[in-house]
Write a protein that holds these residues in place. Sequence first.
Motif, PDB file in Angstrom:
ATOM      1  N   VAL A  33       0.850  -1.196   0.000  1.00  0.00           N
ATOM      2  CA  VAL A  33       0.000   0.000   0.000  1.00  0.00           C
ATOM      3  C   VAL A  33       0.882   1.241   0.000  1.00  0.00           C
ATOM      4  CG1 VAL A  33      -1.899  -1.155   1.182  1.00  0.00           C
ATOM      5  CG2 VAL A  33      -0.137   0.022   2.526  1.00  0.00           C
ATOM      6  N   GLU A  34       0.274   2.367  -0.305  1.00  0.00           N
ATOM      7  CA  GLU A  34       1.015   3.624  -0.322  1.00  0.00           C
ATOM      8  C   GLU A  34       1.325   4.055   1.101  1.00  0.00           C
ATOM      9  OE1 GLU A  34       0.648   8.109  -2.278  1.00  0.00           O
ATOM     10  OE2 GLU A  34      -0.651   6.466  -2.939  1.00  0.00           O
TER      11      GLU A  34
ATOM     12  N   ASN B 173       5.404  -0.832   1.687  1.00  0.00           N
ATOM     13  CA  ASN B 173       4.682  -0.911   2.956  1.00  0.00           C
ATOM     14  C   ASN B 173       3.567  -1.942   2.846  1.00  0.00           C
ATOM     15  OD1 ASN B 173       5.331   1.788   4.840  1.00  0.00           O
ATOM     16  ND2 ASN B 173       5.829   1.999   2.674  1.00  0.00           N
ATOM     17  N   LEU B 174       3.460  -2.808   3.856  1.00  0.00           N
ATOM     18  CA  LEU B 174       2.492  -3.901   3.792  1.00  0.00           C
ATOM     19  C   LEU B 174       1.282  -3.640   4.680  1.00  0.00           C
ATOM     20  CD1 LEU B 174       4.596  -7.197   3.747  1.00  0.00           C
ATOM     21  CD2 LEU B 174       3.808  -5.772   1.858  1.00  0.00           C
TER      22      LEU B 174
ATOM     23  N   ARG C   3       2.607   5.100  14.395  1.00  0.00           N
ATOM     24  CA  ARG C   3       1.932   3.927  13.834  1.00  0.00           C
ATOM     25  C   ARG C   3       2.962   2.878  13.465  1.00  0.00           C
ATOM     26  NH1 ARG C   3       0.406   2.460   8.610  1.00  0.00           N
ATOM     27  NH2 ARG C   3       1.324   4.400   7.816  1.00  0.00           N
ATOM     28  N   ARG C   4       2.709   1.629  13.889  1.00  0.00           N
ATOM     29  CA  ARG C   4       3.632   0.542  13.591  1.00  0.00           C
ATOM     30  C   ARG C   4       3.485   0.118  12.137  1.00  0.00           C
ATOM     31  NH1 ARG C   4       4.052  -5.556  15.531  1.00  0.00           N
ATOM     32  NH2 ARG C   4       6.298  -5.701  15.878  1.00  0.00           N
ATOM     33  N   VAL C   5       4.606   0.024  11.442  1.00  0.00           N
ATOM     34  CA  VAL C   5       4.567  -0.328  10.029  1.00  0.00           C
ATOM     35  C   VAL C   5       5.546  -1.463   9.750  1.00  0.00           C
ATOM     36  CG1 VAL C   5       3.866   1.981   9.273  1.00  0.00           C
ATOM     37  CG2 VAL C   5       6.302   1.421   9.442  1.00  0.00           C
ATOM     38  N   VAL C   6       5.254  -2.202   8.688  1.00  0.00           N
ATOM     39  CA  VAL C   6       6.148  -3.214   8.146  1.00  0.00           C
ATOM     40  C   VAL C   6       6.516  -2.757   6.748  1.00  0.00           C
ATOM     41  CG1 VAL C   6       6.420  -5.617   7.467  1.00  0.00           C
ATOM     42  CG2 VAL C   6       5.049  -5.053   9.476  1.00  0.00           C
ATOM     43  N   GLU C   7       7.796  -2.463   6.526  1.00  0.00           N
ATOM     44  CA  GLU C   7       8.222  -1.958   5.223  1.00  0.00           C
ATOM     45  C   GLU C   7       9.489  -2.683   4.782  1.00  0.00           C
ATOM     46  OE1 GLU C   7       9.049   2.212   5.486  1.00  0.00           O
ATOM     47  OE2 GLU C   7       9.793   2.060   7.533  1.00  0.00           O
TER      48      GLU C   7
END
Length: 329
Positions: free
Chosen positions: A197-198, A212-213, A259-263
């Motif tokens: 996703v963006e 980014n997932l 915000r927690r992100v997975v990239e």
Amino acid sequence: MRVRHAPDALPPSVPPEVVATIGNFDGVHLGHRALLNCVTRRAAERGVQSAVVTFDPHPRRVLRPDAAFGLLSTLDERLSLFEALGVDHVLVWRFDDALRALEPEQFLDSLAHYVTLRLLVHGPGFALGRARRGTTDVLAELGRTRGFSLEEVALRSLTDSSDPITSTAVRTAVETGRVEDAERALGRAPALAGTVVEGEKIGRTLGFPTANLAFDVPLAVPADGVYAAWAELDPFTSRARRLPAAVSIGERPTFDGKRRVVEAYLLSFDGDLYGKTLRLHFVRRLRGQEKFDSVDALISQMRRDVAAVDAALRRAAARPAHQQSLLAP
């Protein structure tokens, strides 16, 4: 492999005779594989087909919807692993209140529309049906009149002295960042599949554009940190291919993220991944999340991270041939 989604799928005109097992099989770890290998072996010995009955959504998401719970595998991942293990039929049973209310006899009646059960392979403590009334003793008695028998398979341990492998233990290993421990229990690197996703495009401004997932269901995400991983493009298709990737998980503390992100930064890749499924196979945790004093300090560390990822994946790829299955999707 034939997949049917029960109880609404159209049954076959003649239900095949099968050796089957029933369970959630989240992660399809080595303990599950021992069970599934027994199913396919017994089916071959009897000249019948093999079958797996699994559930979607996971029962814990229905029984305790407010409790934090991350899956080790999506349904697509489970199906892919079942097929790789040589299973002939998979019944994906919708887990809901209607299913929970079925007595063991009623569930077996429903199952008989799809397969003719000849042997039920199970692990220790197995039970099915309303309030788990279908214990192995009850099922053995039902089998005598319905034409099937039972066989128990011991859960596999990593060593003779260790506890049996369980999805809960693997989930804990993943969520605490011990991806190499999880790999030993799974027989492959733990994976995380999501849709690209963006994002905020911070990585692009730093010279490291990331994918980014986003996830359709709650998944077991590794602890915050930077990881060496294989990024699988077009997973679950004949076009699937893997590329080395540096994966960052966390809130981007240098930028005061909330915000927690997975990239994932894919090495040697230039292309558009938006809207596509990406599956990450975690090989090694390199470090935890850090807050840097400056953007330049962060960029310098990212360069070192990419070099460390490349070295870690080269070492993993150079493992002896008998260990290469650990890296398989």
